[in-house]
Scaffold this active site. Structure first.
Site, PDB file in Angstrom:
ATOM      1  N   HIS B  65      24.566   4.802   8.541  1.00  0.00           N
ATOM      2  CA  HIS B  65      23.192   4.062   8.823  1.00  0.00           C
ATOM      3  C   HIS B  65      22.574   3.939   7.053  1.00  0.00           C
ATOM      4  O   HIS B  65      22.266   3.333   5.808  1.00  0.00           O
ATOM      5  CB  HIS B  65      22.202   4.803   9.408  1.00  0.00           C
ATOM      6  CG  HIS B  65      20.868   4.121   9.294  1.00  0.00           C
ATOM      7  ND1 HIS B  65      19.678   4.485   8.573  1.00  0.00           N
ATOM      8  CD2 HIS B  65      20.401   2.407   9.656  1.00  0.00           C
ATOM      9  CE1 HIS B  65      18.701   3.407   9.129  1.00  0.00           C
ATOM     10  NE2 HIS B  65      19.029   2.419   9.353  1.00  0.00           N
ATOM     11  N   GLU B  68      25.310   2.290   4.183  1.00  0.00           N
ATOM     12  CA  GLU B  68      24.211   0.700   4.646  1.00  0.00           C
ATOM     13  C   GLU B  68      23.350   0.608   3.718  1.00  0.00           C
ATOM     14  O   GLU B  68      23.039  -0.356   2.757  1.00  0.00           O
ATOM     15  CB  GLU B  68      24.161   0.284   5.849  1.00  0.00           C
ATOM     16  CG  GLU B  68      23.924  -0.493   5.953  1.00  0.00           C
ATOM     17  CD  GLU B  68      22.390  -1.093   6.984  1.00  0.00           C
ATOM     18  OE1 GLU B  68      21.419  -1.219   6.712  1.00  0.00           O
ATOM     19  OE2 GLU B  68      22.578  -0.329   8.496  1.00  0.00           O
ATOM     20  N   HIS B  69      22.203   0.875   4.147  1.00  0.00           N
ATOM     21  CA  HIS B  69      21.185   0.952   2.839  1.00  0.00           C
ATOM     22  C   HIS B  69      21.110   1.197   1.434  1.00  0.00           C
ATOM     23  O   HIS B  69      20.893   0.512   0.062  1.00  0.00           O
ATOM     24  CB  HIS B  69      19.568   2.080   3.310  1.00  0.00           C
ATOM     25  CG  HIS B  69      18.927   2.194   4.226  1.00  0.00           C
ATOM     26  ND1 HIS B  69      17.528   2.037   4.201  1.00  0.00           N
ATOM     27  CD2 HIS B  69      19.496   1.533   5.883  1.00  0.00           C
ATOM     28  CE1 HIS B  69      16.984   1.698   5.308  1.00  0.00           C
ATOM     29  NE2 HIS B  69      17.774   1.592   6.242  1.00  0.00           N
ATOM     30  N   GLU B 140      11.621   5.056   8.576  1.00  0.00           N
ATOM     31  CA  GLU B 140      12.221   3.742   9.682  1.00  0.00           C
ATOM     32  C   GLU B 140      12.734   4.241  11.345  1.00  0.00           C
ATOM     33  O   GLU B 140      12.518   3.698  12.245  1.00  0.00           O
ATOM     34  CB  GLU B 140      13.723   3.517   8.812  1.00  0.00           C
ATOM     35  CG  GLU B 140      13.997   2.283  10.302  1.00  0.00           C
ATOM     36  CD  GLU B 140      15.961   1.736   9.593  1.00  0.00           C
ATOM     37  OE1 GLU B 140      15.619   1.740   7.851  1.00  0.00           O
ATOM     38  OE2 GLU B 140      16.474   1.186  10.330  1.00  0.00           O
TER      39      GLU B 140
END
Lengths: 422, 427
Positions: B65, B68-69, B140
């Site tokens: 993740h 991905e950012h 997040e």
């Protein structure tokens, strides 16, 4: 995309869109009534009670069995707020006749079912079945309490409640817990009878069937609907901001703070305001996203929304408790830069192309078409996709700055953790 | 290029595998304004331990993740900005076993597609940019941790599984992401973002040859090295923990019950198994089941109640739940209904009704470009063709569903995840 809009009888309009590219057809039946505190709770409760059963399909199992046999067609009830109106009704989604395994037609039985759910509920002693009303009251109260579970939605809802507390726009979509609890079967049934007689009704169809077939199916399904004058939807009323912004802080056991802010726009230049909002915080290249989130890492999310009919701009963000003042000031600073015209050509062009693309692709989704046409019926803002695109294409940087310049801060709402000071 | 027609659902797919191993699927959609490109790698939150070039890597939870950012960063700036400027709306997500980058647009599709292929295949991280992202991702993670639906689901998986990484949060924890460095990110990119581990799916009114050409021209020629993944030992069917109760700031208590099921292998049988699992779930407790109506009428469940069947690498489970004041009573009722169905069998007419309904739901989901692309990637990574669902429904009978219920809905396979309001009496 062509929308054919016709009045079937006074106060009842059919919006017809012919489309062959979808796997499904969409049929929607929506009452549009002016929002007010007294009507919110019965309005939200009614479709849930109607959805429990009809004379022919008196319970959920019978009703969902009928839908299953129509290839898992959906018939869901909706309670929506559009401008200063409450919209309540049913949306049906069903596969296109081309894919039915035995070559059967689906539009007619679906229209009939929707008509039955709307007009022929299962009753006892001349009222709705008491156990259905009691059950759905409990469910609605649970749903109202559950708004609290999503803190982002909760904070955004609280902002509008505070900001528009004495306007139709500030009325809670689902009503209040107290109002729902106090509702009695007799009052709900009276509300229903009155709605059938007086409320404006919007009908939508999008799919591959010809217009005449749709009209016939709906006229047949709605035959029992009383004829007569109907009350028009309420136009949204725009107001100015108070001389000083209002501040509200609430405390809860949460790990992330929520900051919501609301402004009033004093401009009629709606297309410029749409673009100003996008540049400010409306998409992934906005000032709020690039500066407050990416550059300063002040929040996980920060975005703005333009409530066009009502002339409001709101910001929704998630922040660390301790960053409250910094985040608030930074959001104001970003708006100030739009106001001063301090944005690059790519910021305006990026916003413009995203917005135009979003308007163009509306015709690719039956759900979005329905949502937009219902909004138009409720707010009285009537324009085609082409007209809106033309308006957006003509907006200059000066007009964007002027639109942003017309904003006045009205309300700031902060949801913070326990033991924190704001 | 191979062209496959699917007359029963009115679809066509054009497929090509490039010399570098990249699979490309184009789904033509004449009449749509929207064009959608979806570029996915078979790499997700569960892929924490893997072997590349003879070395085993143990990477921190949340790294897929985090990567991905950071992929949107380019040497020139930010790919998100470049795409938005051309009117595209880009985004990305990380799932348990997939990471995907996508955009949709109406104009400049080819140009945007090239930007997408380029930024996903060329990593660019610095210590500074990686450090800066930590704050954003930590926020997040905190936000997700405040979400009841996520919490009740994650707690259920932690009860069902002892060691399988399905129990680990996709985004990791605030602590686990503290260890992530540019070097680890580069290593993970090298391992998992090679063309042979990826799929490009384009949906819309486009020229398929242009799509293949863009992929050939922009992406590296080398397919990348084979990766070996380790999801831990294959677990037996006993649950790790019977139940867990978690207090949260919520209005009404919630629960999710889960039943551990044998994990399927790859291929069409896996897809068939998932259709059977979904049918079984709907027959047992779906909206039109006798059980659903009885529990709803008794006020034990409301419209938030629902369930599904899920399969992840090495993992399969049926789950159901929602807001509920008496979860144990509902759980018991589900067990009793499963026992009744195992004993008496499923009513044939009811079975046909649910089968027809699920067929319609599969067909309706093809209105969504997102669903189409996710299905294509999932199918490619797990070895089946998602558009063959009409044939698979033909091959399934009520005996399959009865067997599924008999073998899986058992008390020893069950775990419960409960959320209770942290404080009573709040309005």
């Amino acid at each position: 995309m062509q929308v054919v809009r016709k009045e079937l009888f006074p106060g009842v309009c059919l919006n017809y869109v012919h489309a062959t590219k979808f796997k499904t057809g969409l049929l929607s039946v929506q009452f549009v009534t002016p929002l007010d505190e007294a009507a919110a709770a019965p309005g939200a409760l009614l479709p849930a009670v109607l959805h429990r059963g009809t004379r022919q399909y008196p319970d959920m199992r019978a009703l969902s069995g009928a839908l299953d046999r129509l290839y898992g067609s959906g018939l869901s009830y909706t309670v929506r707020k559009k401008g200063e109106n409450q919209c309540l009704g049913f949306i049906a989604g069903f596969i296109d006749d081309a894919f039915a395994l035995d070559g059967e037609r689906l539009l007619e039985p679906i229209a009939e079912l929707a008509g039955e759910v709307l007009l022929d509920p299962v009753t006892e002693d001349g009222l709705f079945r008491a156990s259905y009303v009691a059950g759905e009251k409990d469910n609605l109260i649970d749903a109202i309490r559950s708004i609290l579970d999503d803190k982002r939605d909760y904070a955004d809802m609280r902002l509008i409640r505070e900001m528009c507390h004495d306007e139709r726009y500030g009325v809670a979509r689902l009503g209040t817990e107290e109002a729902v609890a106090a509702l009695e079967g007799g009052a709900l049934f009276d509300f229903y009878q009155n709605l059938l007689k007086t409320a404006h009704l919007e009908l939508f169809y999008c799919g591959s069937a010809e217009e005449a077939r749709v009209r016939d199916a709906l006229l047949k399904a709605l035959a029992p609907l009383p004829r007569g004058e109907r009350i028009a939807p309420a136009p949204a009323v725009r107001r100015g901001a108070p001389p000083q912004p209002r501040y509200h802080t609430e405390t809860m056991d949460v790990t992330q703070g929520k900051l919501a802010m609301g402004w009033r726009a004093a401009t009629e230049d709606e297309s410029a305001m749409m673009l100003a909002n996008l540049i400010f915080g409306g998409y992934s290249n906005s000032k709020l996203f690039l500066n407050v989130r990416e550059k300063l890492s002040l929040c996980y999310y920060a975005s703005s929304a333009y409530h066009r009919s009502k002339g409001l701009v709101t910001v929704s963000s998630g922040i660390e408790f301790a960053d409250y003042e910094r985040a608030r000031d930074e959001i104001v600073t970003q708006l100030e830069s739009v106001r001063l015209g301090d944005f690059e050509p790519w910021e305006l062009e990026g916003a413009r192309s995203v917005l135009i693309s979003a308007v163009r692709t509306r015709e690719d989704s039956a759900g979005r078409i329905e949502e937009n046409l219902l909004g138009q019926a409720a707010t009285g803002i009537r324009e085609t996709e082409e007209e809106l695109i033309e308006k957006l294409a003509a907006v200059t940087p000066e007009r964007v700055a002027a639109a942003a310049g017309s904003l006045t801060l009205d309300t700031v709402y902060f949801l913070t953790g326990e033991g924190e000071t704001a | 290029m191979t062209r496959t027609e699917y007359p029963r659902i009115g679809e066509t797919v054009l497929r090509e595998t490039l010399p570098n191993g990249l699979r490309v699927a184009v789904v033509p959609k004449p009449g749509y304004r929207r064009r959608y490109a979806f570029f996915a790698t078979r790499y997700g939150g569960m892929d924490m331990r893997f072997r590349l070039g003879g070395t085993w890597y143990d990477t921190p939870a949340g790294i897929a993740h985090y990567l991905e950012h950071k992929m949107f960063d380019t040497e020139e700036g930010n790919a998100m900005q470049a795409l938005s400027l051309a009117g595209a709306e880009p985004n990305a997500f990380t799932a348990n076993s997939m990471t995907a980058y996508y955009f949709d647009c109406t104009e400049h599709f080819d140009e945007n597609l090239r930007v997408l292929l380029s930024f996903v295949s060329v990593p660019y991280f610095t210590q500074e940019s990686v450090d800066k992202e930590r704050g954003i991702i930590a926020q997040e993670i905190r936000m997700t941790e405040d979400t009841p639906d996520w919490r009740v689901y994650k707690n259920l998986l932690s009860c069902l599984y002892r060691t399988n990484p399905a129990r680990v949060p996709i985004a990791g924890t605030v602590e686990s992401i503290g260890e992530i460095t540019p070097e680890t990110l580069y290593a993970c990119h090298k391992a998992f973002y090679a063309p042979s581990n990826m799929l490009l799916c384009v949906v819309g009114d486009v020229d398929a040859e242009e799509v293949f050409a863009a992929a050939r021209e922009v992406l590296p020629a080398a397919p990348g090295e084979p990766i070996e993944r380790d999801y831990g030992v294959q677990e037996d069917m006993s649950v790790f923990q019977r139940s867990v109760t978690f207090p949260m700031e919520i209005a009404a208590p919630q629960f999710l019950m889960g039943f551990k099921c044998p994990a399927g292998e790859a291929g069409e049988e896996l897809f068939r198994q998932s259709l059977i699992g979904e049918l079984a779930c709907d027959i047992l407790l779906g909206d039109s089941s006798p059980l659903y109506m009885r529990l709803y009428d008794e006020g034990l469940i409301n419209s938030t109640f629902g369930g599904d069947f899920d399969q992840l690498p090495g993992v399969a489970y049926l789950y159901a739940g929602g807001e509920c004041k008496e979860p144990e009573r509902v759980a018991q009722a589900v067990m009793d209904e499963a026992a009744r169905l195992a004993r008496e069998g499923v009513d044939e007419a009811f079975y046909q009704q649910i089968r027809r309904s699920n067929f319609g739901a599969s067909l309706r989901s093809l209105n969504s470009f997102e669903n189409i692309a996710v299905g294509m990637a999932d199918g490619a990574f797990r070895g089946f063709d998602p558009y063959r669902f009409p044939e698979l429904y033909d091959s399934i009978g009520k005996a399959d569903v009865e067997a599924f219920l008999r073998e899986n809905i058992l008390d020893g396979r069950r775990a419960m995840s409960l959320l209770v309001p942290a404080k009573e009496g709040r309005a």
